[in-house]
Design a protein around this motif. Structure first.
Motif, PDB file in Angstrom:
ATOM      1  N   CYS A  53       3.439  -9.479 -14.266  1.00  0.00           N
ATOM      2  CA  CYS A  53       2.420 -11.476 -13.730  1.00  0.00           C
ATOM      3  C   CYS A  53       1.003 -10.313 -12.587  1.00  0.00           C
ATOM      4  N   HIS A  54       1.749  -9.405 -11.965  1.00  0.00           N
ATOM      5  CA  HIS A  54       0.995  -9.378 -11.031  1.00  0.00           C
ATOM      6  C   HIS A  54       0.720  -7.984  -9.893  1.00  0.00           C
ATOM      7  N   ALA A  55       1.454  -7.059 -10.996  1.00  0.00           N
ATOM      8  CA  ALA A  55       1.979  -6.280 -10.293  1.00  0.00           C
ATOM      9  C   ALA A  55       0.206  -5.505 -10.322  1.00  0.00           C
ATOM     10  N   SER A  56      -1.184  -6.154 -10.947  1.00  0.00           N
ATOM     11  CA  SER A  56      -2.680  -5.697  -9.960  1.00  0.00           C
ATOM     12  C   SER A  56      -2.479  -6.041  -9.046  1.00  0.00           C
ATOM     13  N   THR A  57      -1.841  -7.228  -8.486  1.00  0.00           N
ATOM     14  CA  THR A  57      -2.342  -7.606  -7.433  1.00  0.00           C
ATOM     15  C   THR A  57      -1.898  -6.778  -6.507  1.00  0.00           C
ATOM     16  N   VAL A  58      -0.270  -6.506  -6.951  1.00  0.00           N
ATOM     17  CA  VAL A  58       0.475  -5.469  -5.516  1.00  0.00           C
ATOM     18  C   VAL A  58      -0.910  -4.038  -5.231  1.00  0.00           C
ATOM     19  N   ALA A  70      -7.895  -2.755  -1.392  1.00  0.00           N
ATOM     20  CA  ALA A  70      -8.788  -3.691  -0.238  1.00  0.00           C
ATOM     21  C   ALA A  70      -8.680  -4.257   1.015  1.00  0.00           C
ATOM     22  N   PHE A  71      -6.606  -4.523   1.070  1.00  0.00           N
ATOM     23  CA  PHE A  71      -6.648  -5.128   2.274  1.00  0.00           C
ATOM     24  C   PHE A  71      -6.205  -4.205   3.475  1.00  0.00           C
ATOM     25  N   GLY A  72      -4.736  -3.415   2.051  1.00  0.00           N
ATOM     26  CA  GLY A  72      -3.833  -2.366   2.581  1.00  0.00           C
ATOM     27  C   GLY A  72      -2.297  -3.283   2.159  1.00  0.00           C
ATOM     28  N   SER A  73      -2.570  -4.718   2.261  1.00  0.00           N
ATOM     29  CA  SER A  73      -0.802  -4.970   1.683  1.00  0.00           C
ATOM     30  C   SER A  73      -1.384  -6.410   0.687  1.00  0.00           C
ATOM     31  N   GLY A  74      -0.033  -6.206  -0.116  1.00  0.00           N
ATOM     32  CA  GLY A  74      -0.614  -6.451  -1.455  1.00  0.00           C
ATOM     33  C   GLY A  74       0.067  -7.708  -2.008  1.00  0.00           C
ATOM     34  N   ALA A  75       0.047  -8.965  -1.240  1.00  0.00           N
ATOM     35  CA  ALA A  75       0.137 -10.086  -1.054  1.00  0.00           C
ATOM     36  C   ALA A  75      -0.288 -10.681  -1.014  1.00  0.00           C
ATOM     37  N   MET A  76       0.004 -12.435  -0.664  1.00  0.00           N
ATOM     38  CA  MET A  76      -0.719 -13.695  -0.349  1.00  0.00           C
ATOM     39  C   MET A  76      -0.910 -13.296   0.887  1.00  0.00           C
ATOM     40  N   THR A  77      -1.936 -13.433   1.410  1.00  0.00           N
ATOM     41  CA  THR A  77      -2.731 -13.915   2.560  1.00  0.00           C
ATOM     42  C   THR A  77      -2.382 -14.901   3.370  1.00  0.00           C
ATOM     43  N   ASN A  78      -2.959 -16.043   3.028  1.00  0.00           N
ATOM     44  CA  ASN A  78      -2.863 -17.302   3.850  1.00  0.00           C
ATOM     45  C   ASN A  78      -0.991 -17.714   3.521  1.00  0.00           C
ATOM     46  N   ASP A 127      -6.799 -10.448  12.992  1.00  0.00           N
ATOM     47  CA  ASP A 127      -7.541  -9.361  13.967  1.00  0.00           C
ATOM     48  C   ASP A 127      -8.257  -7.733  13.416  1.00  0.00           C
ATOM     49  N   ALA A 128      -6.607  -7.480  12.861  1.00  0.00           N
ATOM     50  CA  ALA A 128      -7.593  -6.091  12.099  1.00  0.00           C
ATOM     51  C   ALA A 128      -6.796  -6.266  10.543  1.00  0.00           C
ATOM     52  N   PHE A 129      -7.509  -5.561   9.469  1.00  0.00           N
ATOM     53  CA  PHE A 129      -6.878  -5.179   7.983  1.00  0.00           C
ATOM     54  C   PHE A 129      -5.830  -4.281   8.347  1.00  0.00           C
ATOM     55  N   SER A 130      -4.471  -4.673   7.218  1.00  0.00           N
ATOM     56  CA  SER A 130      -3.887  -3.860   7.023  1.00  0.00           C
ATOM     57  C   SER A 130      -4.156  -2.004   7.040  1.00  0.00           C
ATOM     58  N   ARG A 131      -4.994  -2.170   6.908  1.00  0.00           N
ATOM     59  CA  ARG A 131      -4.950  -0.826   6.147  1.00  0.00           C
ATOM     60  C   ARG A 131      -6.973  -0.663   7.547  1.00  0.00           C
ATOM     61  N   GLY A 132      -7.133  -1.186   8.190  1.00  0.00           N
ATOM     62  CA  GLY A 132      -7.481  -0.686   9.313  1.00  0.00           C
ATOM     63  C   GLY A 132      -8.739  -2.008   8.987  1.00  0.00           C
TER      64      GLY A 132
END
Length: 573
Positions: free
Chosen positions: A30-35, A41-49, A434-439
């Motif tokens: 279901c969500h492997a491509s989300t992770v 892109a962001f450094g974290s593979g989960a719902m942002t909000n 303030d910053a993405f998980s990956r910078g």
């Protein structure tokens, strides 16, 4: 649907006792491509909000999510937000789902054409100067390459690929980019493709292009379907990461867990994914299989090959709450407890860790999943002794930084959202403030690629699959409910009224749907919900299992199967 504690103990057993990283779970389906995509892109593979922010978002863009049926509580929030006049809804889906009645803009795109649609929206935003240049400059990288890549993806080009009129694409792009904040909501209509990771990266690009990350009522929000599929990911039920997404091929991380578990060296070779495990079983490269709480005989793609794999394997153990279609094939069946019969925690779609407490006694000899696994491990010479679920959670907190401050005494009330790194941390409402998980957030160039199997003269329809409100996944629980099974006792296939008339197919007529992998007989439901040339099946019913038809083609990055698009033929019986 097992607890965080169950999942932690299972992956520990596989790694410390069996000596392999061949452990995976239904997020692969279901969500492997989300992770994979959001981590890149962001450094974290989960719902942002957070869920409650949705009702306050000025614009909500729902794509590939039949929210009111698959995520009813969040679907209600979306409807309330639109009906209050506070939010505008942009809806993109191959089916005219119930949210259609609330959408200001509806984009009925063809299955598998998501990248073309999103790139065309970005083309319009850039052509009309609607992008957030300050956000792009200060917080992201890789923008120029994407700007160049979408230059040729005009709405007119996308209209030919998607079937959506160019002016509707322009309207959607302007509405989204002009909002003070906009929330993107998606689910398996985006992820279950060979291009699933690309689809997720495209949505991340769109969010960063308009500055809709790192603030309230915005973000990229994948909806997790099961109550603890997020927790199963978080707790390392994946072949390439330990709990907390710590990589198995990092020697220091491997040493950290081997020292903590006192088990000698651990494998640093990433394991196989769900579909790959089945393929390895069929090829006799894997000889034993331990399945906890999954029913691949209905849930996995190309079910005929799944049956062959389970028949080929030397030893099959199934641990579940009912005798499922998969458990019927097992050499050993271990009876486990359901959610109301155990203590533990679940992590929901917004990263919120919540307590579950035992309400009723378990039937017969059923035990908590983690206790069963500990007993098996002890018989194999490895002692895993935990006093209770809380002691498992304490070990999770010690070894998992994003869960570092999550202990049972802090989970009364609404629970805590990770990352929650220590006991003084209040939890995190939304990510990347303030910053993405990956910078810096990273833009990725993504080009449209068609589904692996497109319609042709022999198989002229494109099949897409999904859930319905009344039933859940493989029906292990819902089809044992007399009320629900009376409401919808059988599956059906939706096809467009025009196609039904051309083929002389009537309402509820039993028809044959066939693909290159198999055939099923199923009642017909002519409707305007699907476009001409497209058919839709739910996958809940063993009497007419959709996954006899689906293709096991995989996303090359996330290894998720393409459930949402394959070629089929429709015939009168």
């Amino acid at each position: 649907k097992t607890t965080n504690e169950d999942n932690y103990v299972m992956q520990k057993f596989v790694r410390a006792v069996l000596g392999t990283n061949n452990v995976d779970h239904c997020a692969r389906l279901c969500h492997a491509s989300t992770v994979a995509g959001l981590a890149r892109a962001f450094g974290s593979g989960a719902m942002t909000n957070s869920i409650e922010e949705i009702r306050r978002a000025p614009v909500i863009f729902v794509i590939g999510s039949n929210t009111t049926e698959c995520h009813p509580v969040i679907g209600i929030l979306i409807r309330q937000a639109v009906e209050s006049g506070q939010s505008k809804l942009i809806l993109a889906d191959p089916r005219r789902i119930s949210l259609y009645d609330h959408a200001g803009i509806y984009l009925q795109h063809k299955p598998g054409s998501d990248v073309a649609l999103i790139n065309a929206m970005m083309h319009v935003i850039l052509a009309e100067g609607l992008e957030d240049r300050d956000f792009i400059r200060e917080r992201t990288e890789g923008f120029e390459a994407v700007e160049s890549a979408v230059a040729d993806c005009t709405p007119e080009f996308a209209a030919k690929v998607t079937g959506v009129p160019a002016d509707l694409i322009r309207g959607a792009a302007r509405t989204f980019a002009s909002a003070e904040t906009a929330s993107i909501i998606y689910s398996m209509g985006i992820t279950q493709h060979t291009t699933g990771t690309d689809n997720v990266l495209s949505l991340a690009n769109l969010a960063m292009l308009t500055g809709n990350v790192g603030k309230e009522c915005a973000g990229v929000n994948p909806l997790r379907g099961q109550n603890n599929v997020q927790g199963a990911c978080d707790l390392g039920a994946l072949p390439n990461v330990y709990p907390g997404y710590q990589k198995v091929d990092d020697p220091e991380i491997s040493r950290k867990f081997s020292d903590a578990w006192e088990c000698g060296s651990l494998s640093t070779v990433p394991g196989l994914t769900v579909v790959e495990i089945m393929q390895a079983c069929e090829a006799k490269k894997i000889r034993g299989l331990y399945i906890m709480g999954e029913n691949p005989m209905l849930s996995d793609p190309d079910v005929n090959h799944v049956a062959e794999a389970l028949d080929t394997v030397d030893f099959l153990v199934v641990q579940d709450i009912f005798l499922t279609e998969t458990a019927e094939l097992a050499d050993v069946v271990l009876p486990a407890t359901a959610f109301a019969e155990k203590d533990g925690t679940f992590t929901n779609t917004e990263r919120r860790v919540q307590r579950v407490r035992k309400a009723v006694d378990a039937p017969g000899e059923a035990r908590e999943d983690w206790r069963i696994i500990c007993a098996v491990a002890a018989k194999m010479g490895y002692e895993m002794e935990y006093r209770d679920a809380a002691s498992v959670a304490a070990e999770i907190a010690r070894l998992t930084p994003i869960y570092g401050g999550i202990t049972y005494d802090r989970l009364d009330g609404d629970g805590l959202q990770w990352p929650c790194t220590d006991r003084d941390h209040p939890g995190t409402k939304f990510l990347h403030r303030d910053a993405f998980s990956r910078g810096r957030g990273k833009f990725h160039v993504v080009s449209y690629l068609p589904p692996t199997e497109m319609p042709d003269d022999e198989y002229p329809f494109i099949l897409t699959t999904g859930r319905m409100l009344e039933h859940w996944h493989t029906g292990t629980m819902t089809r044992r409910s007399e009320v629900l099974d009376d409401l919808v006792p059988t599956g059906f296939v939706e096809l467009n009224l025009t196609d039904a008339e051309r083929l002389s197919i009537g309402v509820d007529e039993m028809i044959v749907v066939a693909s290159r992998r198999g055939r099923i007989e199923v009642p017909a439901k002519p409707t305007e919900r699907v476009a001409p040339g497209c058919v839709f099946l739910t996958f809940h019913f063993k009497e007419n299992p959709a996954n006899v038809l689906t293709i096991a083609a995989l996303d090359p990055i996330a290894k998720i199967p393409e459930f949402k698009a394959c070629a089929v033929r429709v015939d009168r019986r």
